[in-house]
Design an enzyme around this catalytic site. Structure first.
Site, mmCIF file in Angstrom:
data_model
loop_
_atom_site.group_PDB
_atom_site.id
_atom_site.type_symbol
_atom_site.label_atom_id
_atom_site.label_comp_id
_atom_site.label_asym_id
_atom_site.label_seq_id
_atom_site.Cartn_x
_atom_site.Cartn_y
_atom_site.Cartn_z
ATOM 1 N N CYS A 120 36.777 46.478 65.914
ATOM 2 C CA CYS A 120 35.447 46.610 66.505
ATOM 3 C C CYS A 120 35.374 47.966 67.192
ATOM 4 O O CYS A 120 36.206 48.269 68.059
ATOM 5 C CB CYS A 120 35.216 45.497 67.516
ATOM 6 S SG CYS A 120 33.828 45.814 68.634
ATOM 7 N N ASN A 154 39.270 58.264 59.676
ATOM 8 C CA ASN A 154 38.982 58.435 58.251
ATOM 9 C C ASN A 154 37.705 57.690 57.897
ATOM 10 O O ASN A 154 37.599 56.490 58.146
ATOM 11 C CB ASN A 154 40.129 57.887 57.399
ATOM 12 C CG ASN A 154 39.916 58.126 55.915
ATOM 13 O OD1 ASN A 154 40.075 59.246 55.441
ATOM 14 N ND2 ASN A 154 39.558 57.093 55.184
ATOM 15 N N GLU A 155 36.748 58.413 57.353
ATOM 16 C CA GLU A 155 35.527 57.805 56.818
ATOM 17 C C GLU A 155 34.940 56.739 57.741
ATOM 18 O O GLU A 155 34.765 55.574 57.372
ATOM 19 C CB GLU A 155 35.782 57.209 55.429
ATOM 20 C CG GLU A 155 36.098 58.253 54.386
ATOM 21 C CD GLU A 155 36.264 57.671 52.988
ATOM 22 O OE1 GLU A 155 36.067 58.392 52.012
ATOM 23 O OE2 GLU A 155 36.593 56.468 52.878
ATOM 24 N N GLU A 311 37.534 65.402 50.036
ATOM 25 C CA GLU A 311 37.932 64.436 49.012
ATOM 26 C C GLU A 311 36.962 64.489 47.837
ATOM 27 O O GLU A 311 35.745 64.561 48.012
ATOM 28 C CB GLU A 311 37.931 63.002 49.562
ATOM 29 C CG GLU A 311 39.059 62.655 50.500
ATOM 30 C CD GLU A 311 39.063 61.166 50.824
ATOM 31 O OE1 GLU A 311 38.524 60.366 50.015
ATOM 32 O OE2 GLU A 311 39.597 60.790 51.874
ATOM 33 N N TRP A 319 36.843 51.875 42.409
ATOM 34 C CA TRP A 319 36.019 50.940 43.158
ATOM 35 C C TRP A 319 34.635 50.705 42.562
ATOM 36 O O TRP A 319 33.846 49.962 43.123
ATOM 37 C CB TRP A 319 35.879 51.421 44.599
ATOM 38 C CG TRP A 319 35.745 52.911 44.766
ATOM 39 C CD1 TRP A 319 36.749 53.800 45.044
ATOM 40 C CD2 TRP A 319 34.558 53.697 44.647
ATOM 41 N NE1 TRP A 319 36.261 55.087 45.106
ATOM 42 C CE2 TRP A 319 34.912 55.050 44.879
ATOM 43 C CE3 TRP A 319 33.224 53.388 44.379
ATOM 44 C CZ2 TRP A 319 33.992 56.098 44.829
ATOM 45 C CZ3 TRP A 319 32.299 54.429 44.331
ATOM 46 C CH2 TRP A 319 32.694 55.764 44.560
ATOM 47 N N GLU A 359 44.559 51.206 45.638
ATOM 48 C CA GLU A 359 44.088 52.437 44.984
ATOM 49 C C GLU A 359 45.050 52.938 43.904
ATOM 50 O O GLU A 359 45.045 54.109 43.568
ATOM 51 C CB GLU A 359 43.856 53.513 46.049
ATOM 52 C CG GLU A 359 42.710 53.152 46.970
ATOM 53 C CD GLU A 359 42.449 54.177 48.071
ATOM 54 O OE1 GLU A 359 41.276 54.537 48.263
ATOM 55 O OE2 GLU A 359 43.415 54.608 48.736
ATOM 56 N N LYS A 360 45.817 52.032 43.318
ATOM 57 C CA LYS A 360 46.784 52.467 42.313
ATOM 58 C C LYS A 360 46.124 52.916 41.014
ATOM 59 O O LYS A 360 46.744 53.600 40.198
ATOM 60 C CB LYS A 360 47.808 51.370 42.035
ATOM 61 C CG LYS A 360 47.272 50.061 41.505
ATOM 62 C CD LYS A 360 48.424 49.068 41.284
ATOM 63 C CE LYS A 360 47.934 47.681 40.879
ATOM 64 N NZ LYS A 360 47.275 47.000 42.016
ATOM 65 N N PHE A 361 44.851 52.547 40.808
ATOM 66 C CA PHE A 361 44.146 53.003 39.613
ATOM 67 C C PHE A 361 43.172 54.140 39.928
ATOM 68 O O PHE A 361 42.425 54.571 39.048
ATOM 69 C CB PHE A 361 43.422 51.842 38.941
ATOM 70 C CG PHE A 361 44.363 50.775 38.442
ATOM 71 C CD1 PHE A 361 45.334 51.076 37.500
ATOM 72 C CD2 PHE A 361 44.300 49.487 38.936
ATOM 73 C CE1 PHE A 361 46.215 50.103 37.046
ATOM 74 C CE2 PHE A 361 45.169 48.502 38.504
ATOM 75 C CZ PHE A 361 46.137 48.812 37.552
#
Length: 699
Positions: A120, A154-155, A311, A319, A359-361
């Site tokens: 939160c 991050n983001e 990035e 995704w 995120e391996k792909f």
């Protein structure tokens, strides 16, 4: 970077590299990574974004050794570090010790640990631990010569941009009390006499969770503002600590292009360098057009200063429902597009493709096949080209056209279901207006609704649902100075508290635009009304929205509705103003199809004295960055067909590829050229050559 942002980044070249996750690999692989980084021309990497659990394995127990070693190895190889504070997500031990810091969704359900951003933003426990970890990182690495930039979290807002937990409700109440002073002020602002919602105690106010029916729209708008501010407070906490310990090191956090949930104007004001994560869909042949809007937004957030693409995907992502890889050449042209629009580099996510996890792909510079992978070969080839663009670093994009991005209007016109139509969407409207100007050949900056508008000849306002007097005054001053203004539908509707302006829309813009809106007239599903331009009789679809306008004397009607109940009534108007009536304000009460927007903005550009492409091909893009002496014009072919364009005589090509032949330049599939010419009063305007076959077009 420019002298205006001396802390932005400690790097004397265009940035090239990617997110690096050495904690996913053995130290034996590290040495191979560094060899390949040098081979590919990498000069900076981001780390350790998600490594808090590996750095603090238990409360107060730090394991710095592995990070010390990899930073030293990188520095010895001449590679600098965009060092993350590692606060992107909490460790499991922290969550299990303090489950109250987990976020809640709108239904009042606590979200479980198992992904990232499991916190939160308002949690005092989370904030205390973030501050402690940030200071520990700053104390440990603040003096390291490899440190080029601080990378906070991050983001923000990617997974959790709003939280409805009790702590968020308490924070929301404090935010409201600071905004309105007392309950009388809040009750007045929220218009609580509708549906009996008067508050007699601050404790009665909650974050607007799912309710029995439509929720008070002012409460919803305030919750949007508060939620953005809550994450900004979290960001500012880290920024302040880092500047206290390392005042000479620049600070950033990576944005996610043009994002609804966070007011990036405010975030950018808190940091030294704007950085962006951009993932145009390679399956969409026109993805570069909204990407140009995203990049125009990034460079405008700090007044035109260079920014950094932190990035992008070397090939496919992981995704989307269908993750199409980038075709050969698409990684290069996409990277060059970002640099063309003001980025001082082109970085990626990620360096080495993961073997496990979510995120391996997702593609990487080094794919699963190692240096034999196509992604590495293309990344290496582009890395060899980048040094040729060294003169571009620190220069600024030249633009005479700006588009207004206003988060209050975006939030207000989308947070509630109590609207005339849900089909009038702020982002779709902004993208459509930008696409028309982009198609006509212009790089488009973005601005706040309150300006400043100095240096622009055309300002486009796709929607300004929430409008106040100061914005109206700034826009009026722009027109009075000779500017050309275009305002879109459903503008000037309410004030900052969601109250309809006296007399209805366009409220404080009424004198400037010279119209009054009597009724909103959304188009029923499955239908499309027509609009006819009065000058040439051209007709275009208006598929989602119309308005019943009353037009007094002194306001010119440029187009009328040509079907439906509004048939014959004014649809687009123009009111002249300024010295010798050289400025003008237009109001478009309808949502036009792309061809109609092109026709509208072609006339606007002509009145502003700006060029517009006659021959249209959406694959062609040209953007000019300049310093005091030289124009650097990026000419980009985003398509799979060869394009020939007219270029200035004597232009020098920096990349050494497609050199001009006289005054024409032929670009192959996904081809690009960067042309250097002496700086001119107006930047080069690149158009299709007569020799280009436009039989196959994108419009």
């Amino acid at each position: 970077m420019t002298d205006e942002s001396p802390r932005a980044i400690r790097l004397e070249a265009l940035a090239y590299g990617g997110d690096y996750n050495p904690d996913q690999w053995s130290e034996e692989v590290w040495h191979e990574d560094i060899r390949l980084m040098q081979e590919a021309g990498v000069n900076i990497v981001s780390l350790p974004v998600f490594s808090w659990p590996q750095l603090e394995t238990a409360p107060g127990v730090y394991e710095w050794g592995w990070l010390d070693r990899i930073i030293d190895l990188l520095w010895a190889a001449g590679i600098k570090v965009d060092l993350a504070t590692a606060t992107a997500t909490p460790p499991a031990w922290l969550i299990r010790s303090h489950p109250e810091m987990l976020p809640w969704n709108e239904d009042g359900q606590r979200l479980e640990f198992g992904s990232r951003q499991a916190y939160c933003p308002s949690s005092p426990v989370w904030r205390d631990h973030v501050a402690r970890m940030t200071r520990a990182m700053a104390d440990r690495y603040g003096d390291h010569p490899a440190l080029a930039l601080w990378h906070v979290s991050n983001e923000y807002g990617d997974h959790v941009s709003r939280c409805w937990c009790p702590e968020s409700s308490a924070h929301f109440r404090r935010w409201l009390e600071a905004r309105y002073g007392d309950l009388d002020g809040l009750n007045e602002a929220w218009g609580v006499n509708v549906w009996g919602q008067r508050y007699t105690d601050w404790a009665h106010i909650e974050a607007p969770r799912r309710s029995t029916g439509p929720v008070n729209p002012t409460q919803l708008l305030d919750f949007e503002r508060f939620s953005s501010d809550a994450l900004l407070e979290l960001f500012q906490l880290e920024v302040d600590l880092l500047r206290e310990v390392t005042p000479e090191i620049g600070v950033t956090t990576n944005f996610m292009s043009i994002l609804r949930d966070l007011n990036y104007w405010d975030f950018a004001a808190a940091e030294d360098l704007v950085t962006d994560d951009a993932y145009p869909d390679p399956a969409d042949p026109l993805a570069h057009v909204p990407a140009a809007l995203n990049y125009g937004y990034m460079r405008s957030l700090k007044g035109g200063q260079p920014w950094l693409l932190l990035e992008q995907a070397p090939s496919g992502v992981s995704w989307r429902d269908v993750n199409v890889p980038k075709a050969p050449g698409q990684y290069r042209i996409g990277s060059l597009q970002a640099i063309a629009h003001g980025s001082d580099g082109a970085m990626v996510f990620q360096w080495r493709q993961a073997k496990y996890g979510q995120e391996k792909f997702h593609s990487a510079m080094v794919g699963h096949r190692g240096e034999a992978s196509r992604s590495f070969q293309e990344a290496k080839a582009f890395g060899a080209e980048l040094p040729h663009l060294a003169p571009v670093r620190g220069t600024r994009v030249r633009s005479r056209v700006a588009l207004v991005v206003d988060h209050d209007s975006w939030w207000g016109s989308s947070a509630t279901e109590s609207l005339p139509s849900q089909r009038l969407q702020w982002l779709a409207q902004a993208r459509a207006w930008h696409a028309a100007l982009h198609t006509l050949g212009h790089a488009v900056d973005t601005v706040r609704a309150s300006g400043p508008f100095d240096g622009y000849d055309v300002v486009a306002v796709p929607n300004l649902y929430v409008t106040d007097a100061s914005q109206a005054e700034a826009l009026s001053d722009f027109v009075a100075r000779g500017g050309q203004l275009v305002v879109g539908p459903f503008s000037g509707v309410v004030d900052a508290t969601e109250k309809v302006h006296d007399g209805g829309a366009p409220g404080p813009l009424r004198g400037l635009l010279g119209v009054e809106v009597d009724e909103y007239w959304p188009v029923a599903d499955g239908l499309a009304e027509r609009v006819r331009f009065t000058e040439d009789g051209a007709e275009f679809d208006a598929p989602t929205w119309g308005e019943w306008l009353e037009v007094p004397d002194g306001t010119e009607v440029l187009a009328r509705y040509a079907s439906g109940e509004l048939d014959g009534r004014a649809a687009i108007t123009r009111r002249a103003a300024g010295a010798a009536a050289s400025g003008a304000a237009r109001y478009a009460s309808c949502v036009l199809e792309p061809a109609g927007l092109i026709a509208l903005f072609r006339a606007v550009l002509a009145e502003a004295g700006l060029p517009a492409r006659e021959r249209i091909d959406l694959d062609l893009e040209a953007v000019t960055r300049s310093d005091a002496t030289t124009d650097y014009t990026f000419v980009l072919n985003h398509g799979r067909r060869e394009l020939t364009v007219d270029v200035p005589a004597g232009a020098r090509e920096l990349l050494g590829g497609a050199a001009p032949r006289g005054t024409t330049l032929t670009l192959p599939r996904f081809g690009a050229a960067v042309l250097a010419t002496p700086r001119a009063e107006a930047p080069p305007f690149i158009t299709l050559s007569d020799s280009t076959d436009t039989t196959v077009t994108n419009d």
